[in-house]
Enzyme design. Structure first.
Site, PDB file in Angstrom:
ATOM      1  N   ASN A  73       4.575   0.382  10.888  1.00 53.30           N
ATOM      2  CA  ASN A  73       5.227   0.556   9.585  1.00 53.30           C
ATOM      3  C   ASN A  73       6.061   1.823   9.702  1.00 53.30           C
ATOM      4  O   ASN A  73       5.530   2.924   9.620  1.00 53.30           O
ATOM      5  CB  ASN A  73       4.164   0.684   8.485  1.00 53.30           C
ATOM      6  CG  ASN A  73       4.777   1.020   7.139  1.00 53.30           C
ATOM      7  OD1 ASN A  73       5.980   0.874   6.939  1.00 53.30           O
ATOM      8  ND2 ASN A  73       3.954   1.485   6.207  1.00 53.30           N
ATOM      9  N   LYS A 101       8.280   3.053   7.799  1.00 54.45           N
ATOM     10  CA  LYS A 101       8.601   3.744   6.537  1.00 54.45           C
ATOM     11  C   LYS A 101      10.082   4.126   6.518  1.00 54.45           C
ATOM     12  O   LYS A 101      10.905   3.390   7.062  1.00 54.45           O
ATOM     13  CB  LYS A 101       7.662   4.939   6.353  1.00 54.45           C
ATOM     14  CG  LYS A 101       6.187   4.548   6.557  1.00 54.45           C
ATOM     15  CD  LYS A 101       5.211   5.562   6.100  1.00 54.45           C
ATOM     16  CE  LYS A 101       3.806   5.055   6.348  1.00 54.45           C
ATOM     17  NZ  LYS A 101       2.772   5.919   5.831  1.00 54.45           N
ATOM     18  N   HIS A 152       2.249  -1.633  -0.352  1.00 52.00           N
ATOM     19  CA  HIS A 152       1.811  -0.424   0.347  1.00 52.00           C
ATOM     20  C   HIS A 152       1.487   0.653  -0.682  1.00 52.00           C
ATOM     21  O   HIS A 152       2.135   0.743  -1.727  1.00 52.00           O
ATOM     22  CB  HIS A 152       2.917   0.048   1.301  1.00 52.00           C
ATOM     23  CG  HIS A 152       2.462   1.154   2.193  1.00 52.00           C
ATOM     24  ND1 HIS A 152       2.430   2.462   1.767  1.00 52.00           N
ATOM     25  CD2 HIS A 152       1.979   1.145   3.460  1.00 52.00           C
ATOM     26  CE1 HIS A 152       1.955   3.208   2.755  1.00 52.00           C
ATOM     27  NE2 HIS A 152       1.674   2.439   3.785  1.00 52.00           N
ATOM     28  N   GLU A 194       2.193   3.644  -0.871  1.00 48.08           N
ATOM     29  CA  GLU A 194       3.336   4.500  -1.253  1.00 48.08           C
ATOM     30  C   GLU A 194       4.198   3.796  -2.299  1.00 48.08           C
ATOM     31  O   GLU A 194       4.763   4.436  -3.185  1.00 48.08           O
ATOM     32  CB  GLU A 194       4.148   4.873   0.002  1.00 48.08           C
ATOM     33  CG  GLU A 194       3.420   5.922   0.835  1.00 48.08           C
ATOM     34  CD  GLU A 194       3.678   5.836   2.328  1.00 48.08           C
ATOM     35  OE1 GLU A 194       4.658   5.203   2.749  1.00 48.08           O
ATOM     36  OE2 GLU A 194       2.876   6.423   3.085  1.00 48.08           O
ATOM     37  N   GLU A 236      -6.085  -0.158   3.778  1.00 52.54           N
ATOM     38  CA  GLU A 236      -5.572   1.194   4.012  1.00 52.54           C
ATOM     39  C   GLU A 236      -6.126   2.153   2.959  1.00 52.54           C
ATOM     40  O   GLU A 236      -5.549   2.266   1.857  1.00 52.54           O
ATOM     41  CB  GLU A 236      -4.043   1.198   3.944  1.00 52.54           C
ATOM     42  CG  GLU A 236      -3.385   0.325   4.980  1.00 52.54           C
ATOM     43  CD  GLU A 236      -2.003   0.844   5.360  1.00 52.54           C
ATOM     44  OE1 GLU A 236      -1.744   0.962   6.558  1.00 52.54           O
ATOM     45  OE2 GLU A 236      -1.209   1.149   4.461  1.00 52.54           O
ATOM     46  N   GLY A 257      -1.379   9.001   6.527  1.00 54.64           N
ATOM     47  CA  GLY A 257      -0.521  10.139   6.837  1.00 54.64           C
ATOM     48  C   GLY A 257      -1.218  11.483   6.728  1.00 54.64           C
ATOM     49  O   GLY A 257      -0.583  12.535   6.739  1.00 54.64           O
ATOM     50  N   SER A 266      -3.812   6.634   9.534  1.00 52.01           N
ATOM     51  CA  SER A 266      -3.991   7.567  10.654  1.00 52.01           C
ATOM     52  C   SER A 266      -4.631   6.924  11.882  1.00 52.01           C
ATOM     53  O   SER A 266      -5.359   7.590  12.626  1.00 52.01           O
ATOM     54  CB  SER A 266      -4.786   8.812  10.217  1.00 52.01           C
ATOM     55  OG  SER A 266      -4.093   9.488   9.186  1.00 52.01           O
TER      56      SER A 266
HETATM   57  P1  PGA Z   1      -0.267   6.385   8.998  1.00 49.27           P
HETATM   58  O1  PGA Z   1       0.337   5.320   7.973  1.00 49.27           O
HETATM   59  O2  PGA Z   1      -0.655   5.643  10.239  1.00 49.27           O
HETATM   60  O3  PGA Z   1       0.863   7.362   9.233  1.00 49.27           O
HETATM   61  O4  PGA Z   1      -1.437   7.019   8.324  1.00 49.27           O
HETATM   62  C1  PGA Z   1      -0.247   4.058   7.858  1.00 49.27           C
HETATM   63  C2  PGA Z   1       0.484   3.271   6.808  1.00 49.27           C
HETATM   64  O5  PGA Z   1       0.929   3.864   5.815  1.00 49.27           O
HETATM   65  O6  PGA Z   1       0.649   2.048   6.930  1.00 49.27           O
END
Ligand code: PGA
Length: 258
Positions: A13, A15, A100, A102, A172, A178, A218
């Site tokens: 992903n 982003k 997601h 976010e 998630e 993140g 992460s």
């Molecule tokens: P990350 O993001 O691996 O940077 O924690 C995962 C995601 O948001 O899908």
């Protein structure tokens, strides 16, 4: 049924990262590294809308599939700034990330709109990657299962058993995205197993066993092997580590190992 019958899926992903030349460079680096995963692990790059055409061209003839990071639920019309499922299909996109955290946190995404987007994606022939996960304080209040069950039931409302088998669920935990704070393999397994049990209640055991459930938050080159060894963790949705070809490949190889 066992984990071995489900499709293992590692999806990056990206982003809001990478210009078109940067996207091409990263995909050219990833392609040869993950070629051996063909037929064993589905490898996907979910990229910004502006990179989709570049990504489809760069991955043509390889085992890397392309996904978008969102989709609107209407077919067309006065929705300034939005992209429809048919537009994604026409470009050659196969997967799309929906709901997601976010999007939920910063862009007002709700379970109702996640459900509409999921149904629109499936109707157009896209495979949705539907994200669910609890906030830190929800985990601390011991309501993780209630939160996840609610999201699964609402996000998949009116989605048929046949369609849910084409849907990927990404667990998630919001506190792990993140932040460098990964759920332990046992925590990830516990919730992924709970998601499968919830699917079995809504649909049936056979359907639940067929759905790919990813962990995300992460996941990186160091912790991936332990997470992916768990029975109900069928893959990963990878943010930060998907932007480095070597790290992303390490995660793909861990999935190939099972
Ligand atoms: P990350 O993001 O691996 O940077 O924690 C995962 C995601 O948001 O899908």
């Amino acid at each position: 049924m066992k984990k071995s019958v489900r499709k293992a899926i590692i999806a990056g992903n990206w982003k809001m990262n990478k210009t078109r030349p940067e996207a091409k460079e990263l995909l050219e680096a990833i392609k040869p590294l993950v070629a051996n995963a063909d037929g064993k692990v589905e490898v996907i790059a979910c990229v910004p809308f502006t990179n989709l055409e570049t990504a489809v061209a760069a991955t043509a003839g390889s085992n890397v599939k392309v996904g978008a990071e969102n989709v609107h639920f209407e077919k067309s019309g006065a929705f300034t700034g939005e992209i429809s499922a048919d537009m994604l299909v026409e470009v050659g996109v196969e997967y799309v990330v929906i709901g997601h955290s976010e999007r939920r946190q910063y862009f007002g995404e709700t379970d109702e709109t996640v459900n509409k987007r999921t149904k629109a994606a499936l109707a157009a022939g896209l495979k949705p990657i539907v994200c669910v996960g609890e906030l830190l304080w929800e985990r601390e209040c011991d309501i993780t299962e209630e939160v996840i069950a609610r999201q699964i039931k609402l996000d998949l409302f009116d989605v048929s058993a046949e369609d849910v088998k084409k849907t990927v669920i990404a667990y998630e935990p919001v506190w792990a995205i993140g932040t460098g704070k990964t759920a332990t393999a046992d925590q990830a397994e516990e919730v992924c197993a709970f998601i499968r049990a919830t699917l079995a209640k809504i649909y049936d055991e056979e359907t639940a066993q067929a759905v790919t459930i990813q962990y995300g938050g992460s996941m990186n080159a160091k912790n991936c092997a332990e997470l992916l060894s768990k029975e109900n963790v069928d893959g990963g949705l990878i943010g930060g580590a998907s932007l480095k070809a070597a790290d992303f490949n390490t995660i793909v190889q861990a999935a190939v190992e099972g």
